[in-house]
Design a protein around this motif. Structure first.
Motif, PDB file in Angstrom:
ATOM      1  N   VAL A   1     -24.762   0.251 -44.511  1.00 28.05           N
ATOM      2  CA  VAL A   1     -24.736   1.632 -43.590  1.00 28.05           C
ATOM      3  C   VAL A   1     -24.327   2.601 -44.387  1.00 28.05           C
ATOM      4  N   ASP A   2     -23.222   2.641 -45.236  1.00 27.30           N
ATOM      5  CA  ASP A   2     -22.924   3.515 -46.252  1.00 27.30           C
ATOM      6  C   ASP A   2     -24.102   3.988 -46.966  1.00 27.30           C
TER       7      ASP A   2
ATOM      8  N   SER B   1     -19.251  16.598 -42.985  1.00 29.09           N
ATOM      9  CA  SER B   1     -18.154  15.909 -44.005  1.00 29.09           C
ATOM     10  C   SER B   1     -16.886  15.952 -43.085  1.00 29.09           C
ATOM     11  N   ALA B   2     -16.755  14.647 -42.185  1.00 34.91           N
ATOM     12  CA  ALA B   2     -15.534  14.308 -41.558  1.00 34.91           C
ATOM     13  C   ALA B   2     -14.990  13.103 -42.014  1.00 34.91           C
ATOM     14  N   GLY B   3     -15.248  12.476 -42.982  1.00 38.36           N
ATOM     15  CA  GLY B   3     -14.584  11.195 -43.134  1.00 38.36           C
ATOM     16  C   GLY B   3     -15.672  10.025 -43.464  1.00 38.36           C
ATOM     17  N   GLY B   4     -16.871  10.293 -43.429  1.00 38.38           N
ATOM     18  CA  GLY B   4     -18.098   9.435 -43.932  1.00 38.38           C
ATOM     19  C   GLY B   4     -18.517   8.791 -42.574  1.00 38.38           C
ATOM     20  N   ALA B   5     -19.364   7.749 -42.873  1.00 39.05           N
ATOM     21  CA  ALA B   5     -20.070   6.804 -41.709  1.00 39.05           C
ATOM     22  C   ALA B   5     -19.251   6.057 -41.278  1.00 39.05           C
ATOM     23  N   LEU B   6     -19.695   5.664 -39.960  1.00 39.63           N
ATOM     24  CA  LEU B   6     -19.082   4.558 -39.096  1.00 39.63           C
ATOM     25  C   LEU B   6     -19.932   3.433 -38.920  1.00 39.63           C
ATOM     26  N   ALA B   7     -19.783   2.101 -39.245  1.00 34.65           N
ATOM     27  CA  ALA B   7     -20.334   1.011 -38.982  1.00 34.65           C
ATOM     28  C   ALA B   7     -19.548   0.436 -37.810  1.00 34.65           C
ATOM     29  N   TRP B   8     -20.228   0.240 -36.798  1.00 34.74           N
ATOM     30  CA  TRP B   8     -19.585  -0.387 -35.596  1.00 34.74           C
ATOM     31  C   TRP B   8     -20.237  -1.450 -35.066  1.00 34.74           C
TER      32      TRP B   8
ATOM     33  N   ILE C   1     -23.184   3.611 -36.610  1.00 33.72           N
ATOM     34  CA  ILE C   1     -24.294   2.958 -36.844  1.00 33.72           C
ATOM     35  C   ILE C   1     -24.098   1.747 -36.072  1.00 33.72           C
ATOM     36  N   LEU C   2     -24.924   1.137 -35.228  1.00 35.47           N
ATOM     37  CA  LEU C   2     -24.634  -0.201 -34.769  1.00 35.47           C
ATOM     38  C   LEU C   2     -25.640  -1.343 -35.402  1.00 35.47           C
ATOM     39  N   PRO C   3     -25.371  -1.916 -36.693  1.00 42.38           N
ATOM     40  CA  PRO C   3     -26.520  -2.535 -37.256  1.00 42.38           C
ATOM     41  C   PRO C   3     -27.049  -3.884 -36.255  1.00 42.38           C
TER      42      PRO C   3
ATOM     43  N   PRO D   1     -34.976   8.639 -53.881  1.00 41.72           N
ATOM     44  CA  PRO D   1     -35.049   7.245 -53.613  1.00 41.72           C
ATOM     45  C   PRO D   1     -35.970   6.702 -52.639  1.00 41.72           C
ATOM     46  N   GLY D   2     -36.601   5.471 -52.501  1.00 39.51           N
ATOM     47  CA  GLY D   2     -37.507   4.904 -51.844  1.00 39.51           C
ATOM     48  C   GLY D   2     -36.627   4.363 -50.358  1.00 39.51           C
ATOM     49  N   PRO D   3     -37.374   4.029 -49.385  1.00 40.02           N
ATOM     50  CA  PRO D   3     -36.662   3.694 -48.021  1.00 40.02           C
ATOM     51  C   PRO D   3     -36.088   2.317 -48.287  1.00 40.02           C
ATOM     52  N   SER D   4     -36.260   1.500 -49.298  1.00 40.03           N
ATOM     53  CA  SER D   4     -35.461   0.247 -49.461  1.00 40.03           C
ATOM     54  C   SER D   4     -34.185   0.261 -49.674  1.00 40.03           C
ATOM     55  N   ALA D   5     -33.293  -0.618 -49.093  1.00 38.01           N
ATOM     56  CA  ALA D   5     -31.929  -0.398 -49.152  1.00 38.01           C
ATOM     57  C   ALA D   5     -31.636  -1.864 -49.807  1.00 38.01           C
TER      58      ALA D   5
END
Length: 452
Positions: free
Chosen positions: A79-80, A100-107, A195-197, A448-452
């Protein structure tokens, strides 16, 4: 079987007592202390029109029943990484900076429920208070002291009704949402993409698109929402106040309420939910109610249309599946996906941006006429935003507001860099219409491409 076995007495003697838990014990297997403790908690609630203790317990039970695994470090890292890529792409599609308030959250689902609960309290309590007050007013004036006792009971019953419904609704919603802005409102921490993976992976099934691309597209939308709400701090209050104004105009059918109260089974949570969904709440056709609904629908359409335009501008030149994902998300919003349906059940209002396509076209026309900065500058103040009538004529609005001076943006410090040609160049030449820009809008080799 020998009479010497435990629990079996000899002839003429009383049988010995059987151990706890025996099948003859009607309460075997039940934690009576826990049951009575929960009942006491339900009927002793004094914290407002909604029993949030009951709502929280109901939501947690619903989430557990649906399944909710803890996120792995690998999922959080993914997610990051996806958020960083999404922000990089968005830098070329909007002049609004990344929040910019502390980064992403994966929940996971339980974390989403707890993280968005403060926003839900703000949204649903005005309506709950309105209904509970109506329940109290339904009592005859001559009831006297008995009426005061009934008022207390009605307040508790109302709190239980809403607590059960809200908890169940949010519990189901937690298994569907992608992030913190699915209903068009900032439900999570402002400035931090959520984001909820697990839910994104479930949505990707059957789309014929790699999960990584679906995750990136959903993340682009979440990050675009967060940029907007962070850049325009007035916007959140504007949307929430429109919802609250609409809720205050809800009409409660007192006669139906009295009939339901006489027939309702308090031991049946489903009956409680059906009670509030049986036409008890109806909007009043007053000018005030119509104005609140129009203001809310227009604002939601403008938010969702802007996000749609910006994400399309960022993704279409780089992601072959962008058009298909755009339509999938649009259908989900237009048809009233789980988020909209749940919200409609909770507050009697469907947060459905009915004119999102018109709004996306309007924002695209503004970009073509005034560039990225000129398009984004309208979020400086609510008075600068297009009206519902402007959505009927997006091209005309773009022409009428084709210069910063037309909207007095220079006085607000938004007149810098609004030249359309310069802005198109800074956007990497992404000049295609928002309804379907094709590849070639930017140098794909530099990104960068969409692949992660």
């Amino acid at each position: 079987m020998s009479n010497d076995e435990p629990g079996v007495g000899r002839e003429g003697e009383e049988p010995s007592k059987r151990p706890p838990g025996d099948h003859d014990n009607p309460f075997a297997g039940f934690d009576l202390a826990a049951i009575f403790g929960q009942l006491q908690s339900m009927f002793s609630w004094r914290g407002g029109p909604i029993n949030w203790d009951l709502a929280r317990e109901t939501a947690r039970h619903t989430i557990r029943a649906a399944g909710d695994a803890s996120l792995t470090q690998e999922e959080r890292d993914r997610v990051d990484e996806t958020v960083r890529l999404a922000e990089y792409w968005l830098d070329e599609a909007t002049t609004l900076p990344a929040a910019s308030a502390g980064g992403a959250l994966a929940w996971n689902r339980a974390e989403w429920f707890e993280g968005t609960l403060p926003a839900w309290k703000r949204l649903v309590e005005p309506l709950a208070k309105h209904v509970v007050n109506a329940m109290e007013k339904a009592l005859p004036e001559q009831a006297g002291p008995m009426g005061q006792q009934l008022t207390g009971v009605l307040t508790q019953v109302g709190g239980m009704m809403f607590g059960a419904q809200v908890g169940q609704g949010l519990g189901h919603l937690a298994s569907e949402v992608f992030g913190g802005t699915d209903v068009g409102l900032p439900l999570g921490p402002t400035g931090r993409p959520v984001i909820l993976p697990a839910n994104v992976a479930a949505f990707s099934e059957g789309l014929g698109v790699p999960t990584a691309e679906v995750l990136l597209y959903v993340t682009l939308r979440e990050c675009a929402h967060q940029r907007l709400f962070h850049h325009a701090p007035w916007l959140s209050a504007h949307l929430f106040s429109a919802v609250e104004e609409y809720a205050r105009g809800m009409h409660v059918d007192i006669a139906k309420l009295e009939d339901i109260a006489g027939r309702i089974d308090m031991t049946n949570p489903e009956a409680l939910q059906e009670a509030l969904g049986s036409g008890l709440l109806e909007p009043e056709e007053t000018p005030r109610q119509k104005a609140a609904l129009s203001r809310l629908e227009t604002a939601l359409a403008l938010v969702e249309g802007w996000v749609d335009e910006v994400v399309t501008l960022a993704a279409a030149p780089r992601m072959p599946s962008a058009a298909a994902l755009r339509e999938a998300v649009r259908r989900r919003r237009a048809e009233g996906g789980p988020a909209e349906q749940t919200f409609g059940t909770l507050v009697g209002l469907e947060l459905r941006p009915r004119r999102m396509r018109d709004a996306a076209t309007l924002w695209a026309n503004l970009r073509e006429a005034r560039g990225l900065a000129g398009r984004d500058a309208l979020w400086a103040h609510p008075d600068l935003l297009p009206s519902a009538e402007d959505l009927d004529d997006p091209a005309g609005f773009a022409q009428r507001a084709s210069t910063p001076d037309d909207l007095h943006l220079t006085d607000l410090g938004f007149g810098h860099g609004t030249d359309a040609e310069d802005q198109d160049d800074s956007a990497g030449g992404a000049e295609d219409d928002a309804d379907g820009p094709e590849g070639g809008g930017g140098d794909q080799g530099d990104s960068p491409g969409p692949s992660a």
